[in-house]
Scaffold this motif. Structure first.
Motif, short mmCIF file in Angstrom:
data_model
loop_
_atom_site.label_atom_id
_atom_site.label_comp_id
_atom_site.label_asym_id
_atom_site.label_seq_id
_atom_site.Cartn_x
_atom_site.Cartn_y
_atom_site.Cartn_z
N ARG A 145 0.83 -1.34 0.11
CA ARG A 145 -0.02 -0.13 0.02
C ARG A 145 0.88 1.15 -0.02
O ARG A 145 0.53 2.21 -0.70
N LEU A 146 1.98 1.23 0.80
CA LEU A 146 3.04 2.37 0.80
C LEU A 146 3.48 2.60 -0.67
O LEU A 146 3.53 3.72 -1.01
N GLU A 147 3.95 1.51 -1.23
CA GLU A 147 4.62 1.62 -2.82
C GLU A 147 3.41 2.24 -3.65
O GLU A 147 3.78 2.94 -4.62
N ASP A 148 2.06 1.67 -3.40
CA ASP A 148 0.99 2.22 -4.37
C ASP A 148 1.11 3.75 -4.23
O ASP A 148 0.59 4.54 -4.91
N PHE A 149 0.98 4.42 -2.88
CA PHE A 149 0.74 5.59 -2.36
C PHE A 149 1.92 6.49 -3.11
O PHE A 149 1.59 7.64 -3.81
N LEU A 150 3.16 6.05 -3.01
CA LEU A 150 4.26 6.73 -3.67
C LEU A 150 3.95 6.99 -5.24
O LEU A 150 4.42 7.72 -5.91
N ALA A 151 3.68 5.60 -5.87
CA ALA A 151 3.53 5.62 -7.32
C ALA A 151 2.42 6.71 -7.60
O ALA A 151 2.51 7.25 -8.73
N GLU A 152 1.36 6.64 -6.88
CA GLU A 152 0.39 7.71 -7.13
C GLU A 152 0.92 9.18 -7.27
O GLU A 152 0.35 9.79 -8.08
N ASP A 153 1.82 9.27 -6.57
CA ASP A 153 2.61 10.72 -6.54
C ASP A 153 3.74 10.73 -7.63
O ASP A 153 4.30 11.80 -7.79
N GLY A 154 3.82 9.76 -8.24
CA GLY A 154 4.82 9.78 -9.40
C GLY A 154 6.18 9.44 -8.83
O GLY A 154 7.19 9.64 -9.82
N ARG A 155 6.07 8.89 -8.03
CA ARG A 155 7.93 8.43 -7.30
C ARG A 155 7.95 6.95 -7.55
O ARG A 155 6.99 6.02 -7.66
N THR A 156 9.03 6.57 -7.79
CA THR A 156 9.63 5.43 -8.17
C THR A 156 10.37 4.46 -6.82
O THR A 156 11.16 5.11 -6.44
N VAL A 157 9.79 3.46 -6.64
CA VAL A 157 10.32 2.92 -5.54
C VAL A 157 11.38 1.63 -6.24
O VAL A 157 11.22 0.82 -6.91
N THR A 158 12.62 1.94 -5.70
CA THR A 158 13.74 1.15 -6.45
C THR A 158 13.89 -0.17 -5.58
O THR A 158 14.71 -0.75 -6.28
N GLY A 159 13.67 -0.23 -4.59
CA GLY A 159 13.67 -1.42 -3.72
C GLY A 159 13.17 -1.18 -2.41
O GLY A 159 12.80 -0.21 -2.10
N CYS A 160 12.64 -2.49 -1.95
CA CYS A 160 11.70 -2.32 -0.66
C CYS A 160 12.19 -3.66 0.31
O CYS A 160 12.24 -4.67 -0.22
N VAL A 161 12.56 -3.31 1.48
CA VAL A 161 12.81 -4.60 2.43
C VAL A 161 11.83 -4.27 3.60
O VAL A 161 11.74 -3.21 4.26
N GLY A 162 11.33 -5.33 4.16
CA GLY A 162 10.46 -5.11 5.31
C GLY A 162 10.76 -6.09 6.47
O GLY A 162 11.36 -7.43 6.16
N ALA A 178 19.02 -0.56 10.93
CA ALA A 178 20.05 -0.03 10.30
C ALA A 178 20.53 -0.97 9.05
O ALA A 178 20.50 -0.81 7.86
N ASP A 179 20.54 -2.27 9.40
CA ASP A 179 20.73 -3.24 8.59
C ASP A 179 19.59 -3.47 7.48
O ASP A 179 19.84 -3.60 6.26
N LEU A 180 18.32 -3.23 7.91
CA LEU A 180 17.26 -3.10 6.90
C LEU A 180 17.60 -1.86 5.81
O LEU A 180 17.26 -2.22 4.76
N VAL A 181 17.61 -0.76 6.29
CA VAL A 181 18.10 0.40 5.45
C VAL A 181 18.94 -0.04 4.56
O VAL A 181 19.12 0.35 3.30
N ARG A 182 20.26 -0.72 4.95
CA ARG A 182 21.29 -1.13 4.21
C ARG A 182 20.97 -2.03 2.97
O ARG A 182 21.10 -1.92 1.92
N GLN A 183 20.05 -2.91 3.35
CA GLN A 183 19.45 -3.93 2.50
C GLN A 183 18.62 -3.39 1.34
O GLN A 183 18.67 -3.64 0.37
N ALA A 184 17.81 -2.41 1.78
CA ALA A 184 16.88 -1.78 0.91
C ALA A 184 17.72 -0.66 0.08
O ALA A 184 17.27 -0.85 -1.23
N ASP A 185 18.73 -0.21 0.30
CA ASP A 185 19.37 0.82 -0.66
C ASP A 185 20.06 0.07 -1.65
O ASP A 185 20.35 -1.17 -1.62
N SER A 186 20.24 1.19 -2.75
CA SER A 186 21.09 0.72 -4.03
C SER A 186 21.43 1.82 -4.63
O SER A 186 20.91 3.04 -4.19
N SER A 187 22.23 1.73 -5.69
CA SER A 187 22.72 2.95 -6.60
C SER A 187 21.44 3.47 -7.10
O SER A 187 21.75 4.79 -7.46
#
Length: 250
Positions: A145-162, A178-187
């Motif tokens: 649902r969060l990804e859908d919300f961001l897409a509605e505003d024209g934002r691109t989700v590059t990766g997601c970890v929960g 902190a590990d969750l943030v590192r896993q979600a991040d990408s170039s």
């Protein structure tokens, strides 16, 4: 014996920011850490529901009637602005749902109001971020649902970890987040958003920004920033968002 010469100046006037939060909010102190000394936070909680953290709960804590009743509790103290301090409750029904909540609170307190999810979009706009990674504590269905919300505003989700949690989110240790943030991040990500106002993040932001070389924005951080912005005040402390807020205010 009373000292007759004691004549304290008094605490002075305080600017009040109203906070409508979910009944299970356990991180009031984290929002206070984002608050400058001239501002007082006045909290009001939504009614209790015996639910786990999922789509059903997110809908319940964003119910129009309950949000209005909760916001009405703040009316007597006349806050200058108000925030709805919940990410999932404000994104679960898209941008229209978030707008409905902020408008309901604003109507009740007769002051500008903003939700956490709207605050996120405003923060991304300030930072010039179109592509972002998501780190959430939520169950997968709520994260979608969060990804859908961001897409509605024209934002691109590059990766997601929960983390897949449906309770006790405030007990997650810093190391796990902190590990969750590192896993979600990408170039491909221009920033990382850490969701949920019940997830502790305050002391992680600056170190992770230095490590990753990009903005790390969190739910309580954007909520406090958007509320203070409506008071004409910058966000105190360090981090990319605080620095940007001071540049705008200068």
């Amino acid at each position: 014996m009373i000292n007759a010469t004691f004549d304290p100046a008094g605490p002075g006037s305080s600017r009040i920011l109203g906070v409508v939060s979910p009944y299970d909010m356990a991180l009031d102190r984290e929002l206070w850490r984002w608050t400058p000394p001239e501002v007082t936070l006045a909290f009001a909680r939504t009614p209790f529901h015996p639910l786990v953290v999922d789509e059903t709960m997110a809908s319940a804590i964003g119910d129009d009637e309950e949000v209005r009743a909760t916001a009405r509790c703040l009316k007597a103290i006349a806050p200058e602005a108000a925030v709805y301090a919940c990410t999932s409750g404000s994104f679960v029904h898209g941008m229209a749902g978030a707008r409905r909540i902020s408008e309901a609170i604003g109507d009740e307190v007769a002051a500008p109001a903003v939700t956490t999810s709207e605050a996120l979009l405003e923060a991304l706009a300030l930072l010039g971020v179109r592509k972002l990674a998501l780190a959430t504590p939520y169950v997968p269905e709520l994260t979608v649902r969060l990804e859908d919300f961001l897409a509605e505003d024209g934002r691109t989700v590059t990766g997601c970890v929960g983390l897949g949690l449906d309770r006790l989110i405030w007990q997650v240790p810093y190391g796990a987040t902190a590990d969750l943030v590192r896993q979600a991040d990408s170039s491909a990500a221009e920033a990382v958003f850490v969701a949920c106002t019940n997830l502790p993040t305050f002391d992680l932001i600056e170190p992770l920004e230095q490590e990753l070389g990009k903005p790390v924005v969190t739910a309580n951080q954007v909520t406090a920033w958007a509320g203070l912005k409506r008071l004409g005040l910058p966000l105190p402390g360090g981090g990319r968002l605080a620095e940007a807020s001071r540049s705008v205010a200068a």
